[in-house]
Design an enzyme around this catalytic site. Sequence first.
Site, PDB file in Angstrom:
ATOM      1  N   ARG A  87       0.844  -1.198   0.000  1.00 18.96           N
ATOM      2  CA  ARG A  87       0.000   0.000   0.000  1.00 18.96           C
ATOM      3  C   ARG A  87       0.877   1.245   0.000  1.00 18.96           C
ATOM      4  O   ARG A  87       0.587   2.228  -0.672  1.00 18.96           O
ATOM      5  CB  ARG A  87      -0.903   0.000   1.246  1.00 18.96           C
ATOM      6  CG  ARG A  87      -2.105  -0.897   1.127  1.00 18.96           C
ATOM      7  CD  ARG A  87      -3.105  -0.632   2.253  1.00 18.96           C
ATOM      8  NE  ARG A  87      -2.755  -1.314   3.480  1.00 18.96           N
ATOM      9  CZ  ARG A  87      -3.220  -2.510   3.828  1.00 18.96           C
ATOM     10  NH1 ARG A  87      -4.061  -3.151   3.058  1.00 18.96           N
ATOM     11  NH2 ARG A  87      -2.872  -3.059   4.964  1.00 18.96           N
TER      12      ARG A  87
ATOM     13  N   CYS B  49      -2.850 -14.056  -3.304  1.00 17.64           N
ATOM     14  CA  CYS B  49      -2.586 -14.501  -1.926  1.00 17.64           C
ATOM     15  C   CYS B  49      -2.897 -15.984  -1.780  1.00 17.64           C
ATOM     16  O   CYS B  49      -3.075 -16.477  -0.677  1.00 17.64           O
ATOM     17  CB  CYS B  49      -3.366 -13.665  -0.928  1.00 17.64           C
ATOM     18  SG  CYS B  49      -5.143 -13.723  -1.162  1.00 17.64           S
TER      19      CYS B  49
ATOM     20  N   ASP C 128      -6.069  -6.905  -6.436  1.00 22.66           N
ATOM     21  CA  ASP C 128      -5.758  -7.666  -5.211  1.00 22.66           C
ATOM     22  C   ASP C 128      -6.947  -8.549  -4.831  1.00 22.66           C
ATOM     23  O   ASP C 128      -7.628  -8.294  -3.833  1.00 22.66           O
ATOM     24  CB  ASP C 128      -5.403  -6.697  -4.070  1.00 22.66           C
ATOM     25  CG  ASP C 128      -5.002  -7.446  -2.807  1.00 22.66           C
ATOM     26  OD1 ASP C 128      -4.487  -8.579  -2.915  1.00 22.66           O
ATOM     27  OD2 ASP C 128      -5.215  -6.906  -1.701  1.00 22.66           O
TER      28      ASP C 128
HETATM   29  N1  SAH Z   1      -7.157  -5.210  -1.237  1.00 21.89           N
HETATM   30  C1  SAH Z   1      -7.810  -5.343   0.026  1.00 21.89           C
HETATM   31  C2  SAH Z   1      -8.101  -6.778   0.407  1.00 21.89           C
HETATM   32  C3  SAH Z   1      -8.935  -7.536  -0.598  1.00 21.89           C
HETATM   33  S1  SAH Z   1      -9.880  -8.803   0.127  1.00 21.89           S
HETATM   34  C4  SAH Z   1      -7.007  -4.628   1.107  1.00 21.89           C
HETATM   35  O1  SAH Z   1      -5.887  -4.168   0.842  1.00 21.89           O
HETATM   36  O2  SAH Z   1      -7.481  -4.529   2.234  1.00 21.89           O
HETATM   37  C5  SAH Z   1     -10.858  -9.334  -1.196  1.00 21.89           C
HETATM   38  C6  SAH Z   1     -12.086  -8.482  -1.462  1.00 21.89           C
HETATM   39  O3  SAH Z   1     -12.609  -8.877  -2.736  1.00 21.89           O
HETATM   40  C7  SAH Z   1     -13.237  -8.638  -0.489  1.00 21.89           C
HETATM   41  O4  SAH Z   1     -13.564  -7.366   0.026  1.00 21.89           O
HETATM   42  C8  SAH Z   1     -14.403  -9.194  -1.317  1.00 21.89           C
HETATM   43  O5  SAH Z   1     -15.645  -8.615  -0.963  1.00 21.89           O
HETATM   44  C9  SAH Z   1     -14.020  -8.779  -2.709  1.00 21.89           C
HETATM   45  N2  SAH Z   1     -14.501  -9.597  -3.841  1.00 21.89           N
HETATM   46  C10 SAH Z   1     -14.426 -10.936  -3.988  1.00 21.89           C
HETATM   47  N3  SAH Z   1     -14.828 -11.287  -5.222  1.00 21.89           N
HETATM   48  C11 SAH Z   1     -15.157 -10.140  -5.870  1.00 21.89           C
HETATM   49  C12 SAH Z   1     -15.599  -9.837  -7.198  1.00 21.89           C
HETATM   50  N4  SAH Z   1     -15.782 -10.795  -8.101  1.00 21.89           N
HETATM   51  N5  SAH Z   1     -15.813  -8.550  -7.526  1.00 21.89           N
HETATM   52  C13 SAH Z   1     -15.622  -7.563  -6.616  1.00 21.89           C
HETATM   53  N6  SAH Z   1     -15.171  -7.791  -5.373  1.00 21.89           N
HETATM   54  C14 SAH Z   1     -14.939  -9.055  -5.007  1.00 21.89           C
END
Ligand code: SAH
Length: 391
Positions: free
Chosen positions: A210, A335, A295
């Site tokens: 980040r 991840c 991510d």
């Molecule tokens: N980048 C974030 C962590 C990501 S966690 C950070 O730095 O904190 C993964 C996220 O992806 C979750 O919030 C989940 O709601 C979302 N997610 C999962 N599948 C998705 C999709 N197909 N489209 C949009 N969001 C999605």
Amino acid sequence: MFPQLILKPKKDRAFVHRHPWIFSGAVAQTPKAENGEIVEVHSNEGKVLGYGFFNPFSQIVCRVFEFDPTDKVIDAAYWQEKIRKALAIRMELIDFSRTDSYRLLHAEGDFFPGIIADAYGKSLVVQLLIKGTERLLPELKSAFMNLGFEHIYLKTKQSSQIIEKINEEVTWLTEPIDLPVVIHENDVKLKVDFEKGQKTGFFLDQRENRDLARTLSKGKKVMNTFCYTGGFSVYALKGGAELVHSVDSSKDAIAMCEDNVALNGFSDRHQSYVADCFDFLKQAEPHFYDLIILDPPAFAKSARKIENATRGYKELNMLGIKRIKPGGMILTFSCSQNIDKLLFQKIVFGAAADVGRNVRILQQLGQPLDHPVNIFHPEGEYLKGLLIYVE
Ligand code: SAH
């Protein structure tokens, strides 16, 4: 005295290599022990090799937490010392004048299989991942409090049945406090809700990435996909982004993301969308964004899912590479423990080749200092990423 698990002749080799998992095929004599009980591991010649958590129902019958058993007494002081050592490393590595949240215990990475503990200021969120760890809760709680933590929240999936023995309702091990709490990470303020949030409430493992996003964002149009509570978005705004679009399919995550953007005083350059990130990328205006962050959650939660996950990552990266402005950059992550660094790079290579644009790797990325990888347990290296430049 702990029940004894006796290995087959010559099966102590893995022990020499200090891999923390003992598979059932290596065991000559199973201990008379309950699921989760601590057992003493013996070589076939009768030498005490270490201690671990026993599980008669798993292929991995024992998860070893101690490889140097000589003169060790496994008692409250032993656990406290393990945690104190983990904290001592973090105290050396983290700049506490700017950051108050970090991973204190990273399971095998801290020679403590089955436990994750994330510190959010004076609060600690503990996840128990294997049976047996729940028996240690009283000792762990006093160790955490002796080390200065004031609020302890137990976040364990009810479905895992790890805490069936204690009260199913157990969440707070101390007096409850109001959630969300506000944490500080590299001078950014972020709300974290242990109870409603994913995992322990926040993804501390992206802290350094980040910060990298912050340094890349000045004057840029940024798309933050899978934004969750907006960590990358706030950093990009702090770095001077011209605009940031945050996308997540979860309404609650987007609400928290908006809160976090406002908490840092940036609302005017930010727009959020409750949407599927694949759809959002497909519909995005071509060559509009200068920086895209990809991510996603782990697509490969098990080895059986590697093939599908590979397709998912490839499609996502193709969409990013297609959409990004010429001369733009993408921060792309996986991840999934089951997709290693090399495979991930091959996937991004495949995506770049299929789209037909020149792509350069500017930086290889991973998990931060407070998520150590036990060299004997390379499976603990789960987060990988690339900063790529697209012509
Ligand atoms: N980048 C974030 C962590 C990501 S966690 C950070 O730095 O904190 C993964 C996220 O992806 C979750 O919030 C989940 O709601 C979302 N997610 C999962 N599948 C998705 C999709 N197909 N489209 C949009 N969001 C999605």
